[in-house]
Design an enzyme around this catalytic site. Structure first.
Site, PDB file in Angstrom:
ATOM      1  CB  SER A 113      -1.068  -8.421   8.163  1.00 32.33           C
ATOM      2  OG  SER A 113      -0.367  -8.288   6.962  1.00 32.33           O
ATOM      3  CG  HIS A 114      -2.307 -11.524   5.085  1.00 33.41           C
ATOM      4  ND1 HIS A 114      -1.322 -11.368   6.029  1.00 33.41           N
ATOM      5  CD2 HIS A 114      -2.627 -12.834   5.102  1.00 33.41           C
ATOM      6  CE1 HIS A 114      -1.052 -12.542   6.582  1.00 33.41           C
ATOM      7  NE2 HIS A 114      -1.834 -13.446   6.036  1.00 33.41           N
ATOM      8  CG  ASP A 277      -0.437  -6.175   3.627  1.00 27.97           C
ATOM      9  OD1 ASP A 277       0.074  -5.044   3.500  1.00 27.97           O
ATOM     10  OD2 ASP A 277      -0.138  -6.955   4.549  1.00 27.97           O
ATOM     11  CG  ASP A 279       0.162  -4.649   7.867  1.00 26.11           C
ATOM     12  OD1 ASP A 279      -0.049  -5.280   6.805  1.00 26.11           O
ATOM     13  OD2 ASP A 279       1.063  -4.958   8.668  1.00 26.11           O
ATOM     14  CG  ASP A 281       3.361  -5.499   6.119  1.00 28.12           C
ATOM     15  OD1 ASP A 281       2.402  -5.912   5.428  1.00 28.12           O
ATOM     16  OD2 ASP A 281       3.650  -5.968   7.240  1.00 28.12           O
ATOM     17  NE  ARG A 282       1.694 -10.255   3.726  1.00 24.92           N
ATOM     18  CZ  ARG A 282       1.331 -11.536   3.815  1.00 24.92           C
ATOM     19  NH1 ARG A 282       0.799 -12.125   2.769  1.00 24.92           N
ATOM     20  NH2 ARG A 282       1.493 -12.189   4.936  1.00 24.92           N
ATOM     21  CE  LYS A 376       5.159  -8.539   5.352  1.00 22.98           C
ATOM     22  NZ  LYS A 376       5.381  -9.028   6.736  1.00 22.98           N
TER      23      LYS A 376
END
Ligand code: VG1
Ligand code: CO
Length: 543
Positions: A113-114, A277, A279, A281-282, A376
């Protein structure tokens, strides 16, 4: 080609955190490490014989190699089929959608992710279930239990895998289908939002800057914003995924997306800025000289989602993670909508969404989403904002000011202390937990503690209980400080301190959040002895 069964022994520390297993890339690349964990997933979900899985990742270093290993293991474990994003790419929300659309039995998403990517940075792997959402607590426990008793894994030797060409192929007895990672997702977005209205906005000269942060959202943003909605070329910056995210930190907040913040604060700033981000999702939402905190964004979207076609019938309810501000609750209460408070992590929203108890969900960490998938979804949030901007004709700052005037403003900030010595961080939380009973009535600086507890969640759908989900201290006058340790970091412990203060006085809605929260910030430090225990002067990251 032959199936090999390799004897192995449990590896310490393969315990999934908030969002799957996240470790240093070098750890994941150790011989047998990825294999052990992948087999533990397969075993933990009851085997994958004859099942169909979706596989893809955010394109970070080791993504393609790891997908090759996972496909060989899926074939050796008897899977019928793997659906894989071309080039090994799938954003987390696109993977969730693909699982649902194809009625797959689940999916493996390769992402930290992030967290930064590269040989010296981080890697991660998470399993999503047949509803498209992150593994529930129960499934996560089964996977973890399996990591502690694993004795062998199965892998197919030989045969070629080509991730770059769309179409069907065979790997042993398993079918591989390589799909366009963007097409299905882009089509879904077209069903939820008024693309004509948004395209009209761009035709009228509305300017936007989207920072894909060299991560997976680039191809999605180019296709949807520039090609389908007609935003001018150049609207998307850093739009080509790179294995180390251009050396950056793909976390969409004012600290790590500073380049975008600078663009949005410049004299000739565009009308609207957004970032996503690693992946996808943010999301970060920023108007001209107007950063929107994720908690406020959730509240505004809850208030105005019905302006978009996909939500025209209104919302069943809204859920937020506990550390997220209560701004969304205030909207829900005013509108007579159900609202829920869950532990941190998207896995806790899945049951509420599946049971149609909520339509919108969000977290203070810049995650917002709805029942269209079970993750998300960064671009989704950006498109919902664009739809609202198009329909209302208002600017971001006009919308936020009107929102605060109507509902009051929940001033909010998160302070992160990163790479803290783990025993120090664990003791800080443990000692605070022990003192909870003594806190109510205590005066700290100008504030008085009105209550203190540790959050536990009873899932209203499956009846499961999750304890130890963060310490909450309430202050007279509507303030709150929350303390918890991150479950996604890879260096020591990250202490997260979440600070909130409700303000309703019309002449006090325009403060800098750090100023508005100064009393709570000081009280949080005193009560948890943060500076004294960690030896830090202040937080590493303030969002
Ligand atoms: C963080 C966030 C949490 C989010 C999680 C996964 O977890 O606080 O809200 O759900 O990351 O997001 P933690 O345990 O570090 O606080 V992502 O975009 O990494 O899939
Ligand atoms: Co993410």
């Amino acid at each position: 080609m032959s199936v090999q069964t390799i004897q192995t022994t449990p590896i310490d520390g393969q315990k999934p955190g908030t969002s799957g297993l996240r470790k240093k890339t070098a750890v994941f690349m150790q011989p047998g490490y990825l294999e052990n964990y992948t087999q533990a997933i397969f075993d933990g979900i009851g085997g994958i014989s004859s099942k169909t899985l979706v596989v893809g990742g955010d394109g970070r270093y080791f993504n393609d190699v790891a997908i090759g290993t996972i496909l060989r293991m899926a074939a050796a474990n008897g899977a019928a089929k793997c659906i894989v994003g071309q080039g090994g790419l799938l954003s987390t929300p696109a993977a969730s959608h693909l699982i649902r659309k194809r009625k797959a039995d689940g999916g493996l998403i390769l992402s930290a992710s992030h967290n930064p990517g590269g040989p010296d940075a981080d890697f991660g792997l998470k399993y999503n279930g047949p509803n498209g959402g992150p593994a529930t607590e129960g499934v996560t426990e089964k996977i973890f239990a399996r990591t502690m008793e694993i004795d062998a894994y199965h892998i197919l030797e030989g045969g070629d895998i080509d991730l770059d060409t769309q179409g069907d192929s065979q790997l042993g007895d398993m079918q591989i289908e390589i799909v366009d990672p963007v097409a299905d997702y882009a089509e879904l977005m077209g069903t939820l939002f008024d693309f004509d209205a948004i395209a009209g906005l761009f035709r009228g000269g509305f300017r936007m800057c989207f920072d894909a942060m060299h991560a997976v959202t680039g191809p999605y943003a180019h296709e949807i914003l520039e090609r389908r909605l007609g935003a001018p070329a150049g609207t998307v910056m850093n739009g080509t995924p790179s294995p180390d995210f251009g050396g950056g930190h793909p976390d969409p907040n004012p600290v790590w997306a500073k380049v975008l913040m600078d663009v949005m604060c410049a004299k000739d700033a565009p009308d609207f800025g957004a970032a996503s981000d690693g992946d996808g999702d943010r999301n970060m939402i920023v108007g001209r000289r107007c950063y929107v905190s994720p908690s406020d964004s959730l509240a505004l979207l809850a208030d105005k989602a019905d302006l978009a076609p996909g939500y025209a019938a209104g919302l069943a309810g809204v859920a937020r993670s506990m550390p997220t501000s209560a701004a969304a609750d205030r909207v829900a209460e005013a509108k007579g909508m159900a609202h829920f408070e869950t532990p941190t992590g998207w896995k806790f929203f899945g049951n509420l969404l599946d049971a149609d108890k909520v339509t919108l969900c969000g977290e203070e960490s810049a995650g917002t989403g709805s029942n269209h998938v079970r993750e998300k979804d960064g671009l989704w949030a950006v498109l919902l904002w664009l739809n609202i901007l198009a329909v209302t004709g208002k600017s971001v700052s006009e919308l936020m000011e009107a929102h605060w005037t109507t509902y009051g403003r929940n001033y909010y900030s998160r302070h992160d202390y990163e790479a803290v010595d783990s025993p120090v961080a664990n003791d800080l939380i443990a000692d605070l937990r022990e003192r909870l009973g003594e806190l109510p009535g205590q005066k700290v600086g100008v504030l008085t503690v009105s209550g203190a507890d540790e959050f536990a969640y009873d899932d209203p759908v499956d009846g499961s209980t999750s304890t130890g989900q963060g310490i909450r201290i309430y202050f007279e006058g509507g303030g709150r400080a929350v303390f918890r340790l991150s479950g996604t970091g890879t260096d020591g412990a990250t202490l997260r301190v979440y600070l909130e203060q409700l303000e309703t006085a019309p002449d006090a809605l325009d403060q800098d959040p750090q100023d508005a929260l100064a009393g709570i910030i000081a009280a949080a430090d005193t009560l948890a002895e943060i500076k004294a225990r960690t030896g830090r002067d202040g937080p590493d990251v303030i969002t």
